[in-house]
Design an enzyme around this catalytic site. Sequence first.
Site, mmCIF file in Angstrom:
data_model
loop_
_atom_site.group_PDB
_atom_site.id
_atom_site.type_symbol
_atom_site.label_atom_id
_atom_site.label_comp_id
_atom_site.label_asym_id
_atom_site.label_seq_id
_atom_site.Cartn_x
_atom_site.Cartn_y
_atom_site.Cartn_z
ATOM 1 N N CYS A 7 0.839 -1.205 0.000
ATOM 2 C CA CYS A 7 0.000 0.000 0.000
ATOM 3 C C CYS A 7 0.876 1.258 0.000
ATOM 4 O O CYS A 7 1.740 1.434 0.863
ATOM 5 C CB CYS A 7 -0.920 -0.016 1.215
ATOM 6 S SG CYS A 7 -1.788 1.535 1.474
ATOM 7 N N CYS A 10 0.634 3.270 3.276
ATOM 8 C CA CYS A 10 1.346 2.589 4.372
ATOM 9 C C CYS A 10 2.851 2.790 4.214
ATOM 10 O O CYS A 10 3.565 3.012 5.197
ATOM 11 C CB CYS A 10 1.025 1.099 4.388
ATOM 12 S SG CYS A 10 -0.592 0.673 5.065
ATOM 13 N N ASP A 33 -0.332 16.468 -1.122
ATOM 14 C CA ASP A 33 -0.618 15.632 -2.289
ATOM 15 C C ASP A 33 0.422 15.915 -3.381
ATOM 16 O O ASP A 33 0.831 17.061 -3.599
ATOM 17 C CB ASP A 33 -2.029 15.937 -2.814
ATOM 18 C CG ASP A 33 -2.546 14.856 -3.738
ATOM 19 O OD1 ASP A 33 -3.469 14.128 -3.346
ATOM 20 O OD2 ASP A 33 -2.004 14.715 -4.862
ATOM 21 N N HIS A 49 -3.940 0.551 8.286
ATOM 22 C CA HIS A 49 -4.377 0.251 6.926
ATOM 23 C C HIS A 49 -5.815 -0.264 6.933
ATOM 24 O O HIS A 49 -6.084 -1.378 7.369
ATOM 25 C CB HIS A 49 -3.471 -0.794 6.274
ATOM 26 C CG HIS A 49 -3.893 -1.132 4.873
ATOM 27 N ND1 HIS A 49 -3.602 -0.327 3.798
ATOM 28 C CD2 HIS A 49 -4.635 -2.163 4.390
ATOM 29 C CE1 HIS A 49 -4.130 -0.864 2.709
ATOM 30 N NE2 HIS A 49 -4.764 -1.980 3.044
ATOM 31 N N GLY A 96 -13.716 7.669 -7.626
ATOM 32 C CA GLY A 96 -12.396 8.224 -7.920
ATOM 33 C C GLY A 96 -11.304 7.795 -6.964
ATOM 34 O O GLY A 96 -10.189 8.325 -7.022
ATOM 35 N N THR A 98 -8.232 6.013 -5.808
ATOM 36 C CA THR A 98 -7.134 5.326 -6.495
ATOM 37 C C THR A 98 -6.165 4.669 -5.517
ATOM 38 O O THR A 98 -5.447 3.743 -5.884
ATOM 39 C CB THR A 98 -6.342 6.302 -7.395
ATOM 40 O OG1 THR A 98 -5.817 7.357 -6.589
ATOM 41 C CG2 THR A 98 -7.230 6.874 -8.493
ATOM 42 N N HIS A 101 -6.489 3.011 0.849
ATOM 43 C CA HIS A 101 -6.150 3.207 2.264
ATOM 44 C C HIS A 101 -6.934 4.468 2.614
ATOM 45 O O HIS A 101 -6.697 5.529 2.008
ATOM 46 C CB HIS A 101 -4.635 3.410 2.410
ATOM 47 C CG HIS A 101 -4.147 3.665 3.803
ATOM 48 N ND1 HIS A 101 -3.072 2.986 4.366
ATOM 49 C CD2 HIS A 101 -4.555 4.536 4.755
ATOM 50 C CE1 HIS A 101 -2.857 3.428 5.590
ATOM 51 N NE2 HIS A 101 -3.746 4.376 5.852
ATOM 52 N N HIS A 103 -8.458 7.810 3.279
ATOM 53 C CA HIS A 103 -7.801 9.122 3.378
ATOM 54 C C HIS A 103 -8.801 10.222 3.083
ATOM 55 O O HIS A 103 -9.782 10.021 2.363
ATOM 56 C CB HIS A 103 -6.610 9.213 2.420
ATOM 57 C CG HIS A 103 -6.949 8.937 0.979
ATOM 58 N ND1 HIS A 103 -7.092 7.669 0.493
ATOM 59 C CD2 HIS A 103 -7.173 9.761 -0.070
ATOM 60 C CE1 HIS A 103 -7.386 7.715 -0.799
ATOM 61 N NE2 HIS A 103 -7.462 8.994 -1.164
ATOM 62 N N HIS A 105 -9.006 14.196 1.689
ATOM 63 C CA HIS A 105 -8.331 15.309 1.021
ATOM 64 C C HIS A 105 -8.754 16.598 1.733
ATOM 65 O O HIS A 105 -9.955 16.850 1.893
ATOM 66 C CB HIS A 105 -8.776 15.415 -0.440
ATOM 67 C CG HIS A 105 -8.453 14.224 -1.292
ATOM 68 N ND1 HIS A 105 -7.436 14.228 -2.216
ATOM 69 C CD2 HIS A 105 -9.025 12.991 -1.369
ATOM 70 C CE1 HIS A 105 -7.399 13.054 -2.841
ATOM 71 N NE2 HIS A 105 -8.354 12.281 -2.345
HETATM 72 P P1 5GP Z 1 -7.715 9.214 -4.312
HETATM 73 O O1 5GP Z 1 -7.739 9.342 -5.816
HETATM 74 O O2 5GP Z 1 -7.514 7.779 -3.896
HETATM 75 O O3 5GP Z 1 -8.897 9.854 -3.620
HETATM 76 O O4 5GP Z 1 -6.486 10.060 -3.803
HETATM 77 C C1 5GP Z 1 -5.178 9.606 -3.902
HETATM 78 C C2 5GP Z 1 -4.300 10.831 -3.925
HETATM 79 O O5 5GP Z 1 -2.974 10.443 -3.673
HETATM 80 C C3 5GP Z 1 -4.304 11.579 -5.266
HETATM 81 O O6 5GP Z 1 -4.753 12.922 -5.076
HETATM 82 C C4 5GP Z 1 -2.842 11.526 -5.706
HETATM 83 O O7 5GP Z 1 -2.392 12.713 -6.332
HETATM 84 C C5 5GP Z 1 -2.114 11.268 -4.415
HETATM 85 N N1 5GP Z 1 -0.877 10.538 -4.589
HETATM 86 C C6 5GP Z 1 -0.657 9.459 -5.402
HETATM 87 N N2 5GP Z 1 0.612 9.024 -5.290
HETATM 88 C C7 5GP Z 1 1.221 9.857 -4.388
HETATM 89 C C8 5GP Z 1 2.560 9.912 -3.865
HETATM 90 O O8 5GP Z 1 3.445 9.110 -4.188
HETATM 91 N N3 5GP Z 1 2.809 10.898 -2.969
HETATM 92 C C9 5GP Z 1 1.853 11.810 -2.587
HETATM 93 N N4 5GP Z 1 2.223 12.750 -1.694
HETATM 94 N N5 5GP Z 1 0.592 11.772 -3.049
HETATM 95 C C10 5GP Z 1 0.278 10.813 -3.956
HETATM 96 ZN ZN ZN Z 2 -2.314 1.251 3.674
#
Ligand code: 5GP
Ligand code: ZN
Length: 117
Positions: A7, A10, A33, A49, A96, A98, A101, A103, A105
């Site tokens: 992950c 993680c 981010d 996790h 959306g 991706t 885990h 989280h 925003h």
């Molecule tokens: P999701 O799309 O799951 O709601 O949000 C995942 C977020 O993680 C995205 O906004 C993406 O830009 C961010 N993200 C993906 N990979 C990394 C990384 O390696 N480092 C950081 N700081 N953010 C990441």
């Molecule tokens: Zn995780």
Amino acid sequence: MTSNDRCLFCRIAKGEIAARKVYEDDDVLAFHDINPQAPTHVIVIPRKHIPTLDDLDPNEATIVGTVITKLAQIARDLRLPSDGYRVVCNNGEAAGQTVFHIHFHLLGGRSFGWPPG
Ligand code: 5GP
Ligand code: ZN
């Protein structure tokens, strides 16, 4: 399962992958981010996790409360509340998500439209 080797979040929490951290304690980690969608875009996670909100056990309910309470404190520390800020949780692929885990925003520094896309 408190940590998952595959992950991304993680691995950030364990320090295996670098991130610009803004806050951390035993339960919660917050970092910028990598692809910001607003002048301030911070990701706030529980260290534990848990892939999605649907995987939350009722006796883990305090985890989300703790994360959101810390998020609000981070928003205050970053001086966001006077202008307002947005909190987003993409839960599941169609919404959306991706990184699987849980989280939140924390987005601020601009105005936001409604409904979201
Ligand atoms: P999701 O799309 O799951 O709601 O949000 C995942 C977020 O993680 C995205 O906004 C993406 O830009 C961010 N993200 C993906 N990979 C990394 C990384 O390696 N480092 C950081 N700081 N953010 C990441
Ligand atoms: Zn995780």
